[in-house]
Design a protein around this motif. Sequence first.
Motif, PDB file in Angstrom:
ATOM      1  N   ASN A   1       0.531 -17.261 -32.436  1.00  8.89           N
ATOM      2  CA  ASN A   1       0.765 -18.574 -31.838  1.00  8.89           C
ATOM      3  C   ASN A   1      -0.513 -19.152 -31.262  1.00  8.89           C
ATOM      4  O   ASN A   1      -1.430 -18.406 -30.885  1.00  8.89           O
TER       5      ASN A   1
ATOM      6  N   ARG B   1       2.423 -11.938 -30.617  1.00  7.26           N
ATOM      7  CA  ARG B   1       3.686 -11.530 -30.007  1.00  7.26           C
ATOM      8  C   ARG B   1       4.490 -10.677 -30.977  1.00  7.26           C
ATOM      9  O   ARG B   1       4.597 -11.004 -32.162  1.00  7.26           O
TER      10      ARG B   1
ATOM     11  N   ASN C   1       9.250 -10.193 -28.976  1.00  6.16           N
ATOM     12  CA  ASN C   1       9.392 -10.758 -27.623  1.00  6.16           C
ATOM     13  C   ASN C   1       9.174  -9.721 -26.526  1.00  6.16           C
ATOM     14  O   ASN C   1       9.658  -9.883 -25.403  1.00  6.16           O
TER      15      ASN C   1
ATOM     16  N   ASN D   1       2.887  -8.987 -25.766  1.00  9.48           N
ATOM     17  CA  ASN D   1       2.102 -10.210 -25.806  1.00  9.48           C
ATOM     18  C   ASN D   1       0.639  -9.888 -25.587  1.00  9.48           C
ATOM     19  O   ASN D   1       0.289  -9.214 -24.620  1.00  9.48           O
TER      20      ASN D   1
END
Length: 115
Positions: free
Chosen positions: A35, A97, A100, A103
């Motif tokens: 991301n 990631r 979930n 990170n």
Amino acid sequence: QVTLVESGGGLVQPGGSLRLSCAASGFTFSIYGMNWYRQAPGKERELVAGIGSITTNYADSVKGRFTISRDNAKNTVYLQMNSLKPEDTAVYYCNARYANMINYWGQGTQVTVSS
């Protein structure tokens, strides 16, 4: 040791383009969602774009202007930014990631859109 190193930021005029890169190491890059986030002064960090194994997603504010892509052979994710606006000015962060739960973050690269 996990590292995410962003590059490609800088100063660009409105309407210009930049290509950000994020080189990853220390984890199995291909199985992670990647991301790009950004944070402008005085604002919360926001998700700009994400890419999984196949799918991509974008914030409404950048749809049609930004394109996220990845090269698993090079452990690198890119963000092509076109038609840049002053409101795109922010520090851009690369994020990895997994499920979930895990990170990882890069140190960020400054993008400034100004005439």
